[in-house]
Design a protein around this motif. Structure first.
Motif, mmCIF file in Angstrom:
data_model
loop_
_atom_site.group_PDB
_atom_site.id
_atom_site.type_symbol
_atom_site.label_atom_id
_atom_site.label_comp_id
_atom_site.label_asym_id
_atom_site.label_seq_id
_atom_site.Cartn_x
_atom_site.Cartn_y
_atom_site.Cartn_z
ATOM 1 N N PRO A 176 -6.982 1.750 -0.422
ATOM 2 C CA PRO A 176 -5.805 1.301 0.327
ATOM 3 C C PRO A 176 -5.913 1.593 1.819
ATOM 4 O O PRO A 176 -5.491 0.776 2.646
ATOM 5 C CB PRO A 176 -4.672 2.096 -0.328
ATOM 6 C CG PRO A 176 -5.121 2.289 -1.739
ATOM 7 C CD PRO A 176 -6.602 2.518 -1.636
ATOM 8 N N LEU A 208 0.842 -1.190 0.000
ATOM 9 C CA LEU A 208 0.000 0.000 0.000
ATOM 10 C C LEU A 208 0.879 1.244 0.000
ATOM 11 O O LEU A 208 1.929 1.258 0.647
ATOM 12 C CB LEU A 208 -0.893 0.026 1.242
ATOM 13 C CG LEU A 208 -1.721 -1.232 1.524
ATOM 14 C CD1 LEU A 208 -2.256 -1.217 2.954
ATOM 15 C CD2 LEU A 208 -2.867 -1.348 0.526
ATOM 16 N N ALA A 231 -7.036 -1.182 -5.087
ATOM 17 C CA ALA A 231 -7.251 -1.826 -3.788
ATOM 18 C C ALA A 231 -8.278 -2.945 -3.878
ATOM 19 O O ALA A 231 -8.249 -3.888 -3.077
ATOM 20 C CB ALA A 231 -7.685 -0.790 -2.751
ATOM 21 N N ALA A 281 -2.373 0.225 -4.465
ATOM 22 C CA ALA A 281 -2.198 -1.073 -3.817
ATOM 23 C C ALA A 281 -1.788 -2.127 -4.838
ATOM 24 O O ALA A 281 -2.030 -1.983 -6.043
ATOM 25 C CB ALA A 281 -3.487 -1.496 -3.109
#
Length: 306
Positions: A284, A160, A260, A174
């Protein structure tokens, strides 16, 4: 006898006055539009250059503390792990793994400390025109620099960063680790998810590597293998998780991912939901807030925040 002015001339004069008033009004409107555009441009500039950087590159101003004596201990206390985290950015699981490698691992911990206290400058660079930008490390000569090694990356780990921002929103980025060197990430709008190398993340001004707590090694490998087989070359979709089912069907023609969502989706297929706030949008920061993860390594962010 008083001469009477022709009506035609009166009409022409009135028309001239009306034209003059009309022109002034048009000019005033143009000034308003211009000012609005100028304020919008300035506002966007401040969002991208100032507000987006409120979470800026962290570098400790303290003098490094000697940690050799701590590394010689057979059993470490909570205070010892906290000290090593503060000095190296390595979490407890990373410290234990490196100590398990013997003298070589201890040297890697000491090397991480040297890297952790090395100071760089940061440059904000375009990723998707002016809309999306990212902060990268540069050296004193303004050349692109590289941050600390990532010595304990395992399959299923999640990387991240808060270095990526769009119009003032520090949404971050991410990726998921497929093995010790290879990552899978949905990087940017217009590109399909693709493999990348872990060293490409060392250019970011900050990053955090997290691991699912208490996940068996076999499970972590299964998650990584699933991501490799099922989540490569899928379209980037900002609306992933927002429209339709959050846990959508990966075989659907409309399936896509944002950064993410990809690692969240991979782990969710094995019954582990890493969305820290449980909302439809996975960011993230949502993963970082999950109580199911532990810190492997942090760089460019104050360890005291964790």
């Amino acid at each position: 006898m008083i001469p009477v002015q022709p009506r035609k001339n009166c009409f022409i004069q009135a028309k001239g006055r009306n034209n003059s008033v009309g022109e002034k009004r048009k000019y005033a409107k143009r000034k308003i539009v211009f000012r609005i555009l100028l304020m919008a441009i300035i506002g966007l500039y401040l969002l991208q250059t100032v507000w987006s950087h409120r979470i800026w590159y962290y570098h400790s101003q303290e003098i490094p503390v000697p940690i050799e004596a701590v590394l010689k201990k057979d059993v470490m206390s909570q205070e010892d792990y906290a000290l090593l985290f503060e000095q190296t950015g390595l979490g407890r699981c990373a410290i234990d793994e490196l100590l398990g490698r013997g003298e070589e691992g201890k040297q890697q911990i000491l090397n991480s400390q040297r890297w952790f206290f090395k100071e760089y400058q940061v440059k904000c660079t375009p990723l998707l025109w002016w809309f999306t930008r990212e902060d990268i490390l540069i050296d004193s000569a303004h050349n692109q620099a590289i941050g600390p090694p990532i010595p304990t990356l395992q399959p299923g780990d999640i990387l991240l960063t808060l270095s990526t921002h769009s119009l003032g929103w520090t949404h971050g980025h991410a990726a998921i680790a497929l093995d010790h060197q290879v990552l899978l990430e949905s990087r940017v709008l217009g590109e399909n998810s693709a493999l990348s190398e872990v060293d490409s993340w060392r250019y970011y001004a900050n990053y955090v590597i997290v691991r699912v707590k208490n996940a068996p090694n076999k499970l972590r490998h299964k998650v990584a293998e699933y991501a490799r087989e099922s989540l490569q070359n899928i379209p980037y979709r900002l609306t992933a998780g927002l429209l339709g089912e959050k846990d959508a069907d990966a075989s659907s023609a409309f399936f896509g991912s944002q950064c993410a969502y990809l690692p969240w989706y991979a782990w969710n297929q094995f019954g582990i939901d890493l969305d820290g706030d449980g909302g439809r949008l996975v960011t993230p920061m949502d993963i970082l807030k999950s109580d199911k993860i532990e810190i492997v390594q942090v760089y460019g962010i104050d360890p005291a925040l964790f």
